[in-house]
Design a protein around this motif. Structure first.
Motif, short mmCIF file in Angstrom:
data_model
loop_
_atom_site.label_atom_id
_atom_site.label_comp_id
_atom_site.label_asym_id
_atom_site.label_seq_id
_atom_site.Cartn_x
_atom_site.Cartn_y
_atom_site.Cartn_z
N LEU A 22 -14.15 -32.52 33.32
CA LEU A 22 -13.54 -32.78 34.62
C LEU A 22 -13.39 -31.45 35.34
O LEU A 22 -12.74 -30.53 34.84
CB LEU A 22 -12.17 -33.44 34.45
N VAL A 23 -13.99 -31.35 36.52
CA VAL A 23 -14.01 -30.10 37.28
C VAL A 23 -13.43 -30.31 38.66
O VAL A 23 -13.69 -31.34 39.31
CB VAL A 23 -15.45 -29.54 37.38
N GLY A 61 -11.96 -31.55 44.93
CA GLY A 61 -11.41 -32.48 43.96
C GLY A 61 -12.32 -32.81 42.80
O GLY A 61 -13.24 -32.06 42.47
N LEU A 62 -12.06 -33.96 42.20
CA LEU A 62 -12.64 -34.31 40.91
C LEU A 62 -14.15 -34.53 40.95
O LEU A 62 -14.65 -35.37 41.69
CB LEU A 62 -11.97 -35.58 40.38
N ARG A 211 -11.01 -35.83 46.31
CA ARG A 211 -11.11 -36.92 45.33
C ARG A 211 -10.08 -36.65 44.24
O ARG A 211 -10.11 -35.61 43.58
CB ARG A 211 -12.50 -37.00 44.72
N THR A 212 -9.17 -37.60 44.06
CA THR A 212 -8.08 -37.42 43.09
C THR A 212 -8.32 -38.18 41.79
O THR A 212 -7.71 -37.85 40.76
CB THR A 212 -6.74 -37.89 43.70
N ARG A 213 -9.20 -39.18 41.83
CA ARG A 213 -9.44 -39.99 40.63
C ARG A 213 -10.82 -40.60 40.65
O ARG A 213 -11.34 -40.93 41.72
CB ARG A 213 -8.39 -41.10 40.53
N CYS A 219 -7.89 -35.74 38.74
CA CYS A 219 -8.11 -34.33 39.06
C CYS A 219 -7.01 -33.44 38.47
O CYS A 219 -7.21 -32.25 38.27
CB CYS A 219 -8.19 -34.14 40.57
N ASP A 220 -5.84 -34.02 38.18
CA ASP A 220 -4.74 -33.26 37.58
C ASP A 220 -5.17 -32.61 36.27
O ASP A 220 -4.59 -31.61 35.85
CB ASP A 220 -3.54 -34.17 37.31
#
Length: 246
Positions: A22-23, A61-62, A211-213, A219-220
């Motif tokens: 995950l980057v 984001g992700l 993009r968070t998911r 992305c966390d």
């Protein structure tokens, strides 16, 4: 006194057998820039590296990166539901539907109310048809649309069937409107914003997107690109040292 920054704990990676990484894609990097940077970190080892779900250069984001044998599952990861947060600017439009191009038209926004803005989201929720932006990576006659757009060529666009599961307004500070979207694969948030502006009779363009998911991945939990690259290089140096010692 400054606190000591703790170094990130990395798991035991097995990159050739396949890893899902995950980057957090940086602003103005293309998705291929990220893949290229990580692939180059493995040299001289030739390792397959690919990404699942392209992000525009101006988005952050992700980004899901697959290595080795796991690249065979890229289509599977790419098909997963996506979640984004972003900001649009109403009262103006751009040819690219975002900040890549200059504003080409402005409109009155004095008629807008909070109730009108919130109500305008509802028709976009569910199974809808959407046209891709003229400045997009969609291929027409074997060529990317953005190449044709930059030459000023008119192209007949075809609508796509997509699903918007959620479209929420999270903040209104005109001319800016912040939002959250949950959607299917193939959704163009730039087109959603453009169409949203048309529905309000004032135009709109995308000024920020993250993009968070993607599916269950958030992305966390993502690595920064150079953080991951440094770790890969450290692993290579460690392996070389061990080989010499043996």
């Amino acid at each position: 006194m400054d606190q000591e920054v703790k170094k990130r704990e990395f798991p035991e990676f097995n990159f050739p057998d396949g890893e899902l990484l995950l980057v957090n894609k940086p602003y103005r990097w293309t998705s291929f820039d990220v893949v290229s940077k990580i692939r180059n970190a493995f040299k001289p080892l030739k390792l397959k590296v690919g990404h699942a779900g392209t992000l525009d250069p101006l988005a952050t984001g992700l980004l899901i990166i697959c290595t080795g044998k796991l690249t065979k599952k890229i289509d599977e990861f790419q098909a997963q539901e996506k979640e984004y947060t972003g900001t649009m600017v109403v009262g103006s439009t751009t040819p690219s539907y975002d900040l890549e191009t200059e504003v080409d038209a402005t409109y009155e926004t004095s008629h807008l109310s909070e109730e009108m803005i919130l109500e305008a989201c509802k028709p976009f929720i569910g199974d809808i048809s959407q046209f891709p932006p003229p400045h997009s990576a969609v291929k027409v006659e074997g060529e990317r649309l953005y190449h044709k757009a930059r030459r000023g060529e008119a192209v007949e666009l075809r609508p796509r069937a997509i699903t918007i599961s959620a479209f929420e307004i999270t903040r209104i500070a005109l001319p800016e409107i912040e939002f959250r979207v949950v959607c299917s694969k193939g959704t163009y948030i730039r087109s959603l914003v453009h169409d949203f502006g048309k529905s309000l009779n004032c135009g709109a363009y995308l000024s920020r997107l993250r993009r968070t998911r993607s599916g269950e991945f958030r992305c966390d939990h993502a690595y920064e690109v150079m953080e991951l690259v440094r770790h890969i290089r450290e692993l290579k140096e460690k392996e070389s040292t061990n080989m010499i010692a043996e």
